[in-house]
Design an enzyme around this catalytic site. Structure first.
Site, mmCIF file in Angstrom:
data_model
loop_
_atom_site.group_PDB
_atom_site.id
_atom_site.type_symbol
_atom_site.label_atom_id
_atom_site.label_comp_id
_atom_site.label_asym_id
_atom_site.label_seq_id
_atom_site.Cartn_x
_atom_site.Cartn_y
_atom_site.Cartn_z
ATOM 1 N N ILE A 84 1.322 -1.285 0.380
ATOM 2 C CA ILE A 84 -0.158 0.305 -0.141
ATOM 3 C C ILE A 84 1.048 1.412 -0.154
ATOM 4 O O ILE A 84 1.764 1.517 1.198
ATOM 5 C CB ILE A 84 -1.377 -0.321 0.821
ATOM 6 C CG1 ILE A 84 -1.989 -1.075 0.903
ATOM 7 C CG2 ILE A 84 -1.586 1.580 1.155
ATOM 8 C CD1 ILE A 84 -2.730 -1.114 2.502
ATOM 9 N N PHE A 85 0.525 2.007 -0.909
ATOM 10 C CA PHE A 85 1.450 3.582 -0.994
ATOM 11 C C PHE A 85 0.830 4.668 -0.167
ATOM 12 O O PHE A 85 -0.107 4.612 -0.490
ATOM 13 C CB PHE A 85 1.863 3.702 -2.861
ATOM 14 C CG PHE A 85 2.254 4.706 -2.757
ATOM 15 C CD1 PHE A 85 4.221 5.761 -2.142
ATOM 16 C CD2 PHE A 85 1.622 6.417 -3.152
ATOM 17 C CE1 PHE A 85 4.164 6.274 -2.378
ATOM 18 C CE2 PHE A 85 2.677 7.471 -3.587
ATOM 19 C CZ PHE A 85 3.908 7.016 -3.357
ATOM 20 N N GLY A 86 1.234 5.215 0.628
ATOM 21 C CA GLY A 86 1.191 6.148 1.047
ATOM 22 C C GLY A 86 1.687 7.603 0.795
ATOM 23 O O GLY A 86 3.538 7.269 1.086
ATOM 24 N N TYR A 87 1.138 8.519 0.559
ATOM 25 C CA TYR A 87 1.754 9.974 -0.065
ATOM 26 C C TYR A 87 1.567 11.147 0.610
ATOM 27 O O TYR A 87 1.995 12.243 0.708
ATOM 28 C CB TYR A 87 1.745 10.135 -1.600
ATOM 29 C CG TYR A 87 0.187 10.207 -1.770
ATOM 30 C CD1 TYR A 87 -0.504 11.071 -2.073
ATOM 31 C CD2 TYR A 87 -0.187 8.997 -2.659
ATOM 32 C CE1 TYR A 87 -1.375 11.575 -2.483
ATOM 33 C CE2 TYR A 87 -1.709 9.199 -2.625
ATOM 34 C CZ TYR A 87 -2.299 10.381 -2.397
ATOM 35 O OH TYR A 87 -3.717 10.401 -2.816
ATOM 36 N N GLY A 88 0.421 10.734 1.335
ATOM 37 C CA GLY A 88 -0.001 12.183 2.159
ATOM 38 C C GLY A 88 0.783 11.983 4.187
ATOM 39 O O GLY A 88 1.004 10.974 4.799
ATOM 40 N N SER A 89 -0.317 11.358 4.644
ATOM 41 C CA SER A 89 -0.619 10.783 6.335
ATOM 42 C C SER A 89 -0.425 9.840 6.160
ATOM 43 O O SER A 89 -0.223 9.689 7.834
ATOM 44 C CB SER A 89 -2.236 11.462 7.055
ATOM 45 O OG SER A 89 -3.077 10.778 6.664
ATOM 46 N N GLU A 132 -9.641 6.710 4.052
ATOM 47 C CA GLU A 132 -9.240 6.976 2.943
ATOM 48 C C GLU A 132 -10.879 7.152 1.899
ATOM 49 O O GLU A 132 -10.664 8.422 0.988
ATOM 50 C CB GLU A 132 -8.541 6.210 2.233
ATOM 51 C CG GLU A 132 -7.255 6.102 3.164
ATOM 52 C CD GLU A 132 -6.734 7.354 2.734
ATOM 53 O OE1 GLU A 132 -6.591 8.110 2.314
ATOM 54 O OE2 GLU A 132 -5.880 7.572 3.847
#
Length: 226
Positions: free
Chosen positions: A39-44, A119
């Site tokens: 799972i790619f996270g780019y914010g919080s 999300e």
């Protein structure tokens, strides 16, 4: 005011074709291995995933730029004063840094159930498959799931001048905290990734906030926020 553009600074050089296998050529799992997902996270998610995972890697995805174009009426804002959070914009020249988390076995269903609420239900994000390049091994890309807010969702705010976005961020807070905390934590993460991890849009908003912050609250309150 710095003009916004779809492209960011030149991303890291692409892995050599001779060393970059197709995604389908990733090492196969043994028959007895539990199902796994990245799972790619780019914010919080880069600083607060809030779900169990078995591995995490810092890296980037190509073909996308990060933008503060999504409204948030729960985590960092309210119905009357939506906050500004990030989404991914398709951009041929773009490069977005973040963290990929591997979930497997029981972690997988629990993480997806949690993220669906965080999300999708509360944030208005859809899922998309992206190619993630780990910082340490970019020649070994991974398939990853990313949550992306598109213009079709009701919370989408779209582009605005950096100064306007900064003003909105300074004015908003939600159940997860002040919108400014979200911005500064993301900026801190980018600094930890090194000079190659550039995001001109993010940097311009941080600069605008730094200029405006003393006008929004007394010095003591401003220091408490940062």
């Amino acid at each position: 005011m710095k003009q916004d553009s779809a492209s960011q600074s030149t991303p890291p050089a692409s892995p050599s074709p001779s060393k970059s296998p197709e995604l389908s050529a990733q090492p196969p799992r043994d028959a007895g291995d539990p199902p796994a997902l990245w799972i790619f996270g780019y914010g919080s998610l880069v600083w607060r995933p809030d779900f169990a995972y078995s591995d995490s890697r810092v890296g980037f995805v190509r073909g996308y730029s990060r933008r503060f174009w999504q409204g948030d009426t729960f985590h960092r804002g309210s119905d009357k004063m939506p906050g500004r959070v990030v989404t991914l914009l398709e951009d041929h020249e773009g490069c977005t840094w973040g963290v990929a988390y591997q979930v497997q076995g029981e972690q997988l269903s629990e993480a997806l159930e949690y993220l669906n609420v965080r999300e999708a239900v509360l944030g208005g994000y859809d899922t998309k498959e992206v190619t993630f390049y780990p910082q340490d091994t970019p020649e070994q890309p991974l398939k990853a799931l990313a949550y992306v807010a598109t213009p079709q969702n009701p919370g989408y705010l779209g582009p605005a001048p950096e100064e306007a976005i900064a003003t909105q961020i300074l004015a908003c807070h939600g159940f997860s905290g002040h919108n400014l905390e979200y911005l500064l934590r993301l900026a801190d993460f980018m600094q930890l990734c090194g000079p190659q991890a550039q995001d001109e849009h993010l940097a311009a908003i941080v600069d605008a906030v730094g200029t405006m912050l003393p006008c929004f609250c007394p010095t003591e309150q401003a220091l408490a926020l940062v």
